[in-house]
Write a protein that holds these residues in place. Structure first.
Motif, PDB file in Angstrom:
ATOM      1  N   SER A   1       6.802  -1.372 -18.946  1.00 31.58           N
ATOM      2  CA  SER A   1       7.986  -1.214 -18.099  1.00 31.58           C
ATOM      3  C   SER A   1       7.657  -0.435 -16.831  1.00 31.58           C
ATOM      4  CB  SER A   1       9.091  -0.476 -18.879  1.00 31.58           C
ATOM      5  OG  SER A   1       8.679   0.826 -19.248  1.00 31.58           O
ATOM      6  N   SER A   2       6.408  -0.487 -16.401  1.00 36.64           N
ATOM      7  CA  SER A   2       5.960   0.358 -15.290  1.00 36.64           C
ATOM      8  C   SER A   2       6.822   0.158 -14.048  1.00 36.64           C
ATOM      9  CB  SER A   2       4.488   0.086 -14.976  1.00 36.64           C
ATOM     10  OG  SER A   2       4.293  -1.265 -14.659  1.00 36.64           O
ATOM     11  N   PRO A   3       6.930   1.196 -13.209  1.00 38.22           N
ATOM     12  CA  PRO A   3       7.826   1.127 -12.044  1.00 38.22           C
ATOM     13  C   PRO A   3       7.399   0.012 -11.084  1.00 38.22           C
ATOM     14  CG  PRO A   3       6.406   3.077 -11.946  1.00 38.22           C
ATOM     15  CD  PRO A   3       6.175   2.444 -13.273  1.00 38.22           C
ATOM     16  N   VAL A   4       8.396  -0.565 -10.368  1.00 41.55           N
ATOM     17  CA  VAL A   4       9.752  -0.061 -10.221  1.00 41.55           C
ATOM     18  C   VAL A   4      10.810  -1.111 -10.589  1.00 41.55           C
ATOM     19  CG1 VAL A   4       9.162   1.598  -8.419  1.00 41.55           C
ATOM     20  CG2 VAL A   4       9.736  -0.759  -7.774  1.00 41.55           C
ATOM     21  N   GLN A   5      10.430  -2.245 -11.159  1.00 43.48           N
ATOM     22  CA  GLN A   5      11.369  -3.359 -11.302  1.00 43.48           C
ATOM     23  C   GLN A   5      11.605  -3.789 -12.746  1.00 43.48           C
ATOM     24  OE1 GLN A   5       9.764  -6.404  -8.714  1.00 43.48           O
ATOM     25  NE2 GLN A   5      10.533  -5.404  -6.877  1.00 43.48           N
ATOM     26  N   PHE A   6      11.282  -2.935 -13.716  1.00 42.03           N
ATOM     27  CA  PHE A   6      11.537  -3.268 -15.126  1.00 42.03           C
ATOM     28  C   PHE A   6      13.003  -3.638 -15.325  1.00 42.03           C
ATOM     29  CE2 PHE A   6      12.971  -1.504 -19.316  1.00 42.03           C
ATOM     30  CZ  PHE A   6      12.395  -2.477 -20.117  1.00 42.03           C
TER      31      PHE A   6
ATOM     32  N   ILE B   1       0.835  -1.200   0.000  1.00 43.67           N
ATOM     33  CA  ILE B   1       0.000   0.000   0.000  1.00 43.67           C
ATOM     34  C   ILE B   1       0.870   1.250   0.000  1.00 43.67           C
ATOM     35  CG2 ILE B   1      -1.713   1.311   1.310  1.00 43.67           C
ATOM     36  CD1 ILE B   1      -2.686  -1.469   2.401  1.00 43.67           C
ATOM     37  N   ALA B   2       1.918   1.244   0.813  1.00 42.47           N
ATOM     38  CA  ALA B   2       2.800   2.408   0.902  1.00 42.47           C
ATOM     39  C   ALA B   2       3.500   2.670  -0.430  1.00 42.47           C
ATOM     40  CB  ALA B   2       3.833   2.195   2.007  1.00 42.47           C
ATOM     41  N   GLY B   3       3.978   1.598  -1.076  1.00 40.57           N
ATOM     42  CA  GLY B   3       4.662   1.757  -2.355  1.00 40.57           C
ATOM     43  C   GLY B   3       3.739   2.286  -3.430  1.00 40.57           C
ATOM     44  N   ALA B   4       2.522   1.745  -3.487  1.00 44.35           N
ATOM     45  CA  ALA B   4       1.562   2.201  -4.487  1.00 44.35           C
ATOM     46  C   ALA B   4       1.148   3.645  -4.222  1.00 44.35           C
ATOM     47  CB  ALA B   4       0.340   1.286  -4.483  1.00 44.35           C
ATOM     48  N   THR B   5       1.012   3.995  -2.959  1.00 46.76           N
ATOM     49  CA  THR B   5       0.638   5.366  -2.603  1.00 46.76           C
ATOM     50  C   THR B   5       1.726   6.341  -3.041  1.00 46.76           C
ATOM     51  OG1 THR B   5      -0.646   4.556  -0.717  1.00 46.76           O
ATOM     52  CG2 THR B   5      -0.039   6.888  -0.705  1.00 46.76           C
ATOM     53  N   GLU B   6       2.980   5.921  -2.914  1.00 45.48           N
ATOM     54  CA  GLU B   6       4.096   6.771  -3.346  1.00 45.48           C
ATOM     55  C   GLU B   6       4.051   7.024  -4.847  1.00 45.48           C
ATOM     56  OE1 GLU B   6       9.002   6.806  -3.206  1.00 45.48           O
ATOM     57  OE2 GLU B   6       7.884   5.338  -2.025  1.00 45.48           O
ATOM     58  N   VAL B   7       3.658   6.024  -5.621  1.00 49.72           N
ATOM     59  CA  VAL B   7       3.599   6.158  -7.078  1.00 49.72           C
ATOM     60  C   VAL B   7       2.355   6.925  -7.504  1.00 49.72           C
ATOM     61  CG1 VAL B   7       3.402   4.902  -9.266  1.00 49.72           C
ATOM     62  CG2 VAL B   7       4.955   4.071  -7.488  1.00 49.72           C
ATOM     63  N   TYR B   8       1.188   6.569  -6.950  1.00 51.74           N
ATOM     64  CA  TYR B   8      -0.078   7.080  -7.462  1.00 51.74           C
ATOM     65  C   TYR B   8      -0.703   8.182  -6.615  1.00 51.74           C
ATOM     66  CZ  TYR B   8       0.217   2.802 -10.230  1.00 51.74           C
ATOM     67  OH  TYR B   8       0.633   1.801 -11.078  1.00 51.74           O
TER      68      TYR B   8
ATOM     69  N   LEU C   1      -3.171   5.106 -24.982  1.00 54.34           N
ATOM     70  CA  LEU C   1      -1.911   4.652 -24.372  1.00 54.34           C
ATOM     71  C   LEU C   1      -1.344   5.628 -23.343  1.00 54.34           C
ATOM     72  CD1 LEU C   1      -0.074   3.226 -27.525  1.00 54.34           C
ATOM     73  CD2 LEU C   1      -1.217   1.930 -25.713  1.00 54.34           C
ATOM     74  N   ALA C   2      -2.050   6.722 -23.059  1.00 47.40           N
ATOM     75  CA  ALA C   2      -1.468   7.801 -22.247  1.00 47.40           C
ATOM     76  C   ALA C   2      -0.976   7.311 -20.889  1.00 47.40           C
ATOM     77  CB  ALA C   2      -2.485   8.923 -22.078  1.00 47.40           C
ATOM     78  N   MET C   3      -1.800   6.550 -20.179  1.00 43.99           N
ATOM     79  CA  MET C   3      -1.400   6.072 -18.858  1.00 43.99           C
ATOM     80  C   MET C   3      -0.190   5.151 -18.963  1.00 43.99           C
ATOM     81  SD  MET C   3      -3.507   3.723 -16.122  1.00 43.99           S
ATOM     82  CE  MET C   3      -4.965   4.718 -16.321  1.00 43.99           C
ATOM     83  N   ASP C   4      -0.185   4.284 -19.957  1.00 43.00           N
ATOM     84  CA  ASP C   4       0.919   3.341 -20.113  1.00 43.00           C
ATOM     85  C   ASP C   4       2.208   4.047 -20.526  1.00 43.00           C
ATOM     86  OD1 ASP C   4      -0.673   0.974 -19.562  1.00 43.00           O
ATOM     87  OD2 ASP C   4      -1.646   1.398 -21.471  1.00 43.00           O
ATOM     88  N   ILE C   5       2.099   5.072 -21.357  1.00 43.96           N
ATOM     89  CA  ILE C   5       3.289   5.838 -21.733  1.00 43.96           C
ATOM     90  C   ILE C   5       3.901   6.491 -20.498  1.00 43.96           C
ATOM     91  CG2 ILE C   5       4.093   7.881 -22.987  1.00 43.96           C
ATOM     92  CD1 ILE C   5       1.978   7.111 -25.170  1.00 43.96           C
ATOM     93  N   GLU C   6       3.066   7.088 -19.668  1.00 45.06           N
ATOM     94  CA  GLU C   6       3.563   7.727 -18.438  1.00 45.06           C
ATOM     95  C   GLU C   6       4.234   6.707 -17.521  1.00 45.06           C
ATOM     96  OE1 GLU C   6       4.439  10.224 -15.291  1.00 45.06           O
ATOM     97  OE2 GLU C   6       3.895  10.765 -17.356  1.00 45.06           O
ATOM     98  N   LEU C   7       3.588   5.567 -17.315  1.00 49.65           N
ATOM     99  CA  LEU C   7       4.161   4.548 -16.435  1.00 49.65           C
ATOM    100  C   LEU C   7       5.411   3.919 -17.045  1.00 49.65           C
ATOM    101  CD1 LEU C   7       0.927   2.822 -15.090  1.00 49.65           C
ATOM    102  CD2 LEU C   7       2.435   4.394 -13.871  1.00 49.65           C
ATOM    103  N   ASN C   8       5.419   3.724 -18.361  1.00 47.70           N
ATOM    104  CA  ASN C   8       6.609   3.179 -19.007  1.00 47.70           C
ATOM    105  C   ASN C   8       7.793   4.133 -18.871  1.00 47.70           C
ATOM    106  OD1 ASN C   8       5.314   0.844 -19.709  1.00 47.70           O
ATOM    107  ND2 ASN C   8       5.425   1.153 -21.919  1.00 47.70           N
ATOM    108  N   ALA C   9       7.525   5.434 -18.969  1.00 46.90           N
ATOM    109  CA  ALA C   9       8.599   6.417 -18.783  1.00 46.90           C
ATOM    110  C   ALA C   9       9.135   6.351 -17.355  1.00 46.90           C
ATOM    111  CB  ALA C   9       8.085   7.822 -19.102  1.00 46.90           C
ATOM    112  N   GLN C  10       8.237   6.247 -16.381  1.00 50.54           N
ATOM    113  CA  GLN C  10       8.675   6.126 -14.987  1.00 50.54           C
ATOM    114  C   GLN C  10       9.470   4.850 -14.770  1.00 50.54           C
ATOM    115  OE1 GLN C  10       5.506   6.631 -12.109  1.00 50.54           O
ATOM    116  NE2 GLN C  10       4.559   8.280 -13.275  1.00 50.54           N
ATOM    117  N   GLY C  11       9.001   3.759 -15.369  1.00 53.10           N
ATOM    118  CA  GLY C  11       9.699   2.485 -15.210  1.00 53.10           C
ATOM    119  C   GLY C  11      11.075   2.491 -15.847  1.00 53.10           C
TER     120      GLY C  11
END
Length: 310
Positions: free
Chosen positions: A195-200, A104-111, A290-300
């Motif tokens: 490639s979403s965060p954090v372990q790609f 929960i803490a990790g997801a809260t940090e991301v989202y 693809l907007a959400m996936d592009i953002e998460l892929n960039a973070q990853g």
């Protein structure tokens, strides 16, 4: 191509329609779920059981590909409704199901807290005595139908995929990428790595894809979204893009505007491939899908670059 009628696709309604799937397999009056979506998806999971002619008591297994919340956030709440079910999860993911505090803490940090509350619903623990750890090669027996769990890192280190020999299909979680039906064309499914965060980790991801292809599958069941085929062509598309994403990461790394650079370059990559694929949507609509996936892929990608440098 034959589609196995014992496999049911469940739209968990996370974010939008046809975005996040879980699966139900029914065999000789017994049932197994693969992934479950968020806590808000529990009614959809139970409704799918009813449509398949099953009761909650007939569910023997809930198998999680990994513990990211869009796949597993509702596991604790769903298990409360499945009195005879056992949860099956990767060794690295099991502690987070028994005690989801760090998850929960990790997801809260991301989202962010507001998004967690809005999109994910309650995230509850699963009793340790209802959890089975699936080491690489673990087989789940569903009324005589073997479901093989193999270790498939690359998207996440705690990821497994599930081989169903009966249908010659893999349930791939996020290891085999993302494919949305509105981007399909006469050439078939359009697929994108995640490639979403954090372990790609690109090389293990390519190795995991190759490991799945070695079984000569007929189809892949993706969480995002649905059944796709043929696996061999789609795998080649994924590997090409993983390599291209790595090159994009290298080119953008070190720039003060690295995130903006990553987003722009990934968008350009996917639009170029979508055009070549004959996707029916224009560039603006493809970008919106693809907007959400592009953002998460960039973070990853950024997480991977920083980790690789260390």
């Amino acid at each position: 191509m034959h589609v196995d009628p014992s496999i049911h696709t469940i739209d968990t309604a996370f974010q939008r329609d046809d975005f996040d799937a879980a699966y139900l397999i029914v065999e000789n009056g017994r049932a197994a779920f693969i992934d479950c979506g968020t806590g808000l998806a529990v009614p959809a999971m139970l409704a799918a059981l009813t449509r398949a002619g099953c009761t909650p008591e007939q569910v023997e297994w809930l198998i999680l590909t990994h513990v990211h919340l869009d796949h597993a956030g509702g596991a604790g709440l769903l298990m409360q409704q499945l009195p005879n079910a056992t949860l099956v999860v990767h060794p690295r993911g099991a502690p987070h199901m028994v005690d989801p505090t760090r998850l929960i803490a990790g997801a809260t940090e991301v989202y962010g807290e507001a998004e967690i509350a809005r999109s994910y619903g309650p995230i509850l623990a699963v009793a340790a005595d209802r959890v089975v750890i699936a080491e690489d090669g673990h087989t789940v027996d569903l009324a005589g139908r073997p479901l093989l769990c193999i270790d498939t890192p690359g998207h996440a280190r705690h990821h497994l995929c599930v081989w169903d020999a009966r249908s010659r299909s893999w349930f791939t979680g996020d290891t085999f990428g993302l494919s949305y039906r509105e981007l399909d064309s006469a050439q078939g499914a359009f697929i994108v790595p995640t490639s979403s965060p954090v372990q790609f980790d690109p090389e293990p991801l390519k190795q995991s894809i190759a490991k799945m292809l070695a079984y000569d599958p007929q189809a892949m069941y993706l969480t995002h979204y649905g059944r796709v085929a043929p696996p061999q062509k789609l795998a080649a598309d994924l590997v090409e893009q993983i390599d291209a994403m790595v090159e994009i990461g290298r080119q953008c790394d070190g720039r003060p505007d690295r995130h903006r650079c990553l987003v722009a370059a990934l968008t350009a990559l996917y639009l170029e491939r979508a055009q070549a694929h004959g996707c029916p949507l224009d560039d603006e609509a493809v970008t919106r899908v693809l907007a959400m996936d592009i953002e998460l892929n960039a973070q990853g990608l950024a997480c991977w670059l920083d980790r690789d440098r260390r």
